[in-house]
Design an enzyme around this catalytic site. Structure first.
Site, short mmCIF file in Angstrom:
data_model
loop_
_atom_site.label_atom_id
_atom_site.label_comp_id
_atom_site.label_asym_id
_atom_site.label_seq_id
_atom_site.Cartn_x
_atom_site.Cartn_y
_atom_site.Cartn_z
N GLU A 213 0.82 -1.21 0.00
CA GLU A 213 0.00 0.00 0.00
C GLU A 213 0.86 1.26 0.00
O GLU A 213 0.60 2.20 -0.76
CB GLU A 213 -0.93 0.00 1.22
CG GLU A 213 -1.86 1.19 1.31
CD GLU A 213 -2.90 1.20 0.20
OE1 GLU A 213 -2.84 2.10 -0.66
OE2 GLU A 213 -3.76 0.31 0.19
N ASP B 33 0.99 4.06 -2.93
CA ASP B 33 0.58 5.44 -2.67
C ASP B 33 1.67 6.45 -3.00
O ASP B 33 1.38 7.54 -3.53
CB ASP B 33 0.17 5.60 -1.21
CG ASP B 33 -1.14 4.89 -0.88
OD1 ASP B 33 -1.89 4.59 -1.83
OD2 ASP B 33 -1.42 4.64 0.30
N SER C 281 -7.75 1.91 -3.47
CA SER C 281 -6.45 2.38 -2.97
C SER C 281 -5.59 2.91 -4.11
O SER C 281 -4.69 3.73 -3.89
CB SER C 281 -5.70 1.23 -2.29
OG SER C 281 -6.33 0.85 -1.10
#
Length: 569
Positions: free
Chosen positions: A289, A293, A486
């Protein structure tokens, strides 16, 4: 005779340092333990609880009006964001509120510290035995069955009746926020060690490879995102990090070298920490993640300063660090102009007062000029992740009207809704006026489909969408694909940051709270409507994308050139 007895009782209480008994009133209660948790047994009486008291805030209605005044494109005050001090004036509790709650705590020999910039939170630590007596509670150990993590909570507590209207709630008490476990979608390694990048820095044609793999060049072509680096270093983008998901610099360098060779391979991000957070750089500790990001902000928002905000596991705020990170940002004199967060909760996990308090905190940051973006969830209509359910499960913070919720699309010819794209209607927050017209159009077309499974009067989400499937990243030195909202959130945040850069270059203010603009006529015209696909869940087909706003992809996906025009560039 009665008055004499009372006097003696008072003297005895003072002599022994014991508080006068107050009339107590049940303040919060919940009927049952959420299914994801199991009761273990009574909490050890000497276990120390880190508690916080939320004081009733001064004037949230006034702050909301001020927020709308600086966010509505039709307002003469548009763009005149509030200062830190101006926001805090709306939030800081009244003196009589502080005095009343402080007196109660002092009576019980509790030394509380201020725990928020505006003074609307107090914190203290006391043993379970004292907490049970103070709050007429029964603090118990509960186990989260999926992770084995334990927490101490109570199913009800009371406060002195005369503190109603002063004390909002005590926390964490009845909150059962499930621990974050990371994205439901796993990393799928590429078949080749190094995929051939889709290079499309000058042409408007979308490379054919983008039908199966999304890269920065695909997004530049799909949405018209410029490759030209930003110039305004005061315009920053914050990326939230939780659960020891660490963003790796080497993975980012490999990503940029492969997919953004026009940028210096040394381009990177800065890191700030709280709650014992860190960002170690051993490749084995890189997080999917966090890599995603930072790669899809640094690699899309060319030249925009990126800050990775690592929230550690020592948070004691009962909501996985969500309260701590927003309070840290509110304490800053210059918070980021955009905040991207790819984590969230199922709305039922949070008591209404906790959700309201967090939502009000987002309102505070929005009033100061920050665009707050959250992924809408990856379970379709069944919540953050796919799960069995009867009624649809909205997510939080997407249901909060003061954040911008980002759904997901897939495919390129044309884009369609990703089946996992979280969407629906809040059961806590009512439908805000800025989206009434757009949402009513959807509800009219929907008719009685799935009637009773969702609240037709709730705030609808997501607001907008972006690509969220087959997104190429570098993770622990390996190329591969990930999926989820996400992905969509940092992509969209990057686009907003690039618009802010151009605004700043012309001496204009940042976009700030986006939603009134997005739902305006000019705002809607800057998005490509997504009209096919659905987000099934709860043994239904969920909602279906259609012309106009829908609770699958919102208003659609961004068109950078039209966004520039819509904001007056």
């Amino acid at each position: 005779m009665f008055s004499s007895a009372l006097l003696v009782a008072c003297l005895v209480a003072v002599a022994y340092g014991k508080p006068m008994a107050r009339s107590m009133q049940v303040h919060e209660t919940r009927d049952s333990v959420p299914s994801a948790f199991q009761r273990v047994g009574p909490a050890p009486q000497d276990a120390i609880l880190d508690l916080r008291v939320a004081l009733v805030q001064n004037d949230m209605a006034g702050l909301e009006k001020a927020l709308m005044d600086v966010s509505d494109p039709a307002s003469p005050l548009k763009g005149q964001h509030l200062s830190k001090q101006e926001v805090e004036a709306f939030v800081t509790p009244k003196p009589e509120t502080v005095a009343a709650v402080s007196a109660w705590l002092k009576e019980n020999d509790i030394d509380a510290a201020t725990a928020s910039p505006a003074g609307d939170w107090l914190s203290f630590s006391i043993p379970v035995s004292k907490a049970n007596a103070l709050l007429d509670a029964d603090f118990t150990v509960f186990n989260h069955t999926a992770t084995g993590k334990t927490s101490i909570r109570t199913l009800s507590y009371s406060i002195p009746a005369d503190l109603k209207g002063h004390l909002d709630f005590v926390h964490p008490t009845t909150v059962f926020a499930q621990p974050f476990t990371g994205s439901v979608f796993s990393f799928v390694p590429s078949r080749a060690d190094k995929p051939a990048p889709a290079v499309n820095l000058t042409s408007n044609a979308v490379p054919a490879s983008c039908a199966t793999t999304i890269t920065p060049a695909c997004l530049q072509a799909l949405y018209g995102i410029p490759a030209t680096p930003a110039t305004q270093k005061s315009n920053t983008l914050g990326v939230s990090g939780f659960i020891e998901q660490f963003a790796n610099q080497q993975d980012l360098k490999t990503f940029l070298t492969t997919f953004r060779p026009d940028l210096p391979s040394t381009t990177t991000f800065t890191t700030t920490t709280l709650d014992g957070g860190s960002n170690p750089q051993q490749i084995s500790q890189a997080g999917i993640e966090a890599d995603l990001d930072t790669q899809y902000t640094t690699g899309i928002a060319s030249g925009v300063p990126i800050t990775f905000i690592s929230v550690g596991e020592r948070n004691r705020d009962g909501v996985n660090g969500f309260l701590d990170i927003i309070n840290q940002l509110l304490s800053q004199n210059a918070p980021p102009q955009v905040l991207s967060t790819s984590y969230g909760f199922n709305e039922p996990d949070l008591p209404v007062n906790v959700a309201n308090n967090l939502c009000n905190a987002y309102m505070q940051l929005g009033a100061r000029g920050t665009s707050i973006l959250f992924s809408s969830g990856d379970g379709g209509v069944s919540g953050s992740q796919s799960q069995s359910c009867t009624d649809f499960i909205p997510t939080f913070p997407s249901g909060c009207p003061f954040v911008t919720s980002i759904g997901a699309t897939t495919g390129i010819g044309p884009e369609t809704a990703a089946s996992f794209s979280g969407g629906g209607f809040s059961n806590i927050f009512g439908q805000p006026s800025f989206q009434t017209s757009a949402v009513s159009g959807f509800l009219s077309a929907l008719g009685n489909t799935n009637s009773g499974k969702f609240d037709r009067t709730g705030r609808g989400f997501p607001d907008i969408s972006a690509q969220g499937e087959n997104v190429e990243i570098v993770f622990q030195n390996q190329f591969g694909e990930v999926a989820g909202t996400s992905c969509s959130c940092p992509i969209t945040a990057s686009i907003i940051s690039l618009i802010n850069d151009e605004l700043a270059a012309q001496g204009k203010s940042s976009l700030g709270f986006l939603n009134p603009f997005l739902y305006s006529t000019a705002g809607q015209a800057a998005f490509t409507d997504i009209t096919s696909g659905s987000n099934p869940g709860c043994n239904t087909n969920g909602f279906t994308a259609r012309a106009g706003w829908d609770p699958v992809t919102g208003l659609g996906t961004p068109n950078f050139a039209k966004l520039r025009t819509a904001v007056g560039l």
